[in-house]
Motif scaffolding. Structure first.
Motif, mmCIF file in Angstrom:
data_model
loop_
_atom_site.group_PDB
_atom_site.id
_atom_site.type_symbol
_atom_site.label_atom_id
_atom_site.label_comp_id
_atom_site.label_asym_id
_atom_site.label_seq_id
_atom_site.Cartn_x
_atom_site.Cartn_y
_atom_site.Cartn_z
ATOM 1 N N LEU A 28 0.842 -1.198 0.000
ATOM 2 C CA LEU A 28 0.000 0.000 0.000
ATOM 3 C C LEU A 28 0.879 1.251 0.000
ATOM 4 O O LEU A 28 0.568 2.236 -0.667
ATOM 5 N N ASN A 31 2.108 1.313 -3.825
ATOM 6 C CA ASN A 31 1.056 1.576 -4.814
ATOM 7 C C ASN A 31 0.074 2.661 -4.400
ATOM 8 O O ASN A 31 -0.798 3.028 -5.180
ATOM 9 N N TRP A 45 -3.659 2.994 -5.293
ATOM 10 C CA TRP A 45 -4.447 2.389 -4.229
ATOM 11 C C TRP A 45 -4.835 3.472 -3.217
ATOM 12 O O TRP A 45 -4.021 4.305 -2.847
ATOM 13 N N ASP A 50 -8.245 -1.906 -1.708
ATOM 14 C CA ASP A 50 -7.641 -1.910 -3.046
ATOM 15 C C ASP A 50 -6.542 -2.960 -3.130
ATOM 16 O O ASP A 50 -6.409 -3.661 -4.128
ATOM 17 N N GLY A 51 -5.766 -3.085 -2.066
ATOM 18 C CA GLY A 51 -4.704 -4.086 -2.032
ATOM 19 C C GLY A 51 -5.260 -5.494 -2.046
ATOM 20 O O GLY A 51 -4.740 -6.363 -2.765
ATOM 21 N N TRP A 54 -6.467 -6.270 -5.533
ATOM 22 C CA TRP A 54 -5.306 -6.512 -6.401
ATOM 23 C C TRP A 54 -4.748 -7.916 -6.159
ATOM 24 O O TRP A 54 -4.466 -8.649 -7.104
#
Length: 188
Positions: A28, A31, A45, A50-51, A54
């Protein structure tokens, strides 16, 4: 046959290994930085969610046998400083594509070069890959220079190849062949 699993590739300062859920906090940081994701095909992110999304995509891609999502972990403290993606493996042509990212706090420390030297050496050696390709936005001067320093050949540019974040972007195409890598003493 799928792309073989990679357990760990060791360098003097780094371990390149498969991604795990425990890596997401460090990723995190990588990104979640607009400067880092500027040239990447995905949005910055915003959250741990979001992580996790992904990671689910990477695990699904890995399950196809055509890719391996790896992280670059610093040996001194176990900090994950970036990622390397081997993808679009084509067994019949013994080729694959390479993608990578390093967090801004770790730029200009040689981590990307060290990790890619080891990963490419592993791919050309143990994985018996014949060709590795990479696509880079022409505006990403550091990434273009990195690939050339590793012996990749600039083979051309595809105009407006991708739509990334709503903008059509050109892409430089790089390739490296196993015999070129080995001749250049790049077998890591």
């Amino acid at each position: 046959m799928p792309l073989p699993a990679i357990t760990a590739i060791l360098t003097p300062r780094l371990t390149v290994r498969p991604v795990a859920g425990a890596d997401l906090d460090d990723l995190l940081e990588v990104n979640g930085d607009d400067a880092v994701t500027r040239f990447l095909p995905y949005k910055t992110w915003q959250s741990a969610e979001d992580g996790r999304a992904w990671l689910a995509r990477m695990e699904a891609l890995d399950a196809t046998g055509t890719s391996r999502q790896l992280v670059i972990e610093r040996n001194a403290d176990g900090k994950v400083v970036g990622t390397v993606l081997l993808f679009r493996f084509d067994e019949g042509s013994a080729r694959l594509e390479l993608g990578y990212v390093v967090g801004r706090a770790h730029w200009r420390q040689g981590y990307a070069a060290e990790a890619l030297l080891a990963v490419c050496g592993h791919a050309f050696g143990q994985l018996a890959v014949r060709r590795i390709e990479a696509e880079v936005n022409p505006g990403n001067a550091a990434s273009n220079a990195l690939l050339q320093s590793l012996g990749f050949v600039h083979e051309g540019m595809f105009r407006q190849r991708w739509i990334s974040k709503g903008v059509a972007t050109d892409t430089n195409i790089y390739g490296c062949l196993a015999h070129e890598w080995l001749r250049g003493n790049r077998a890591a």
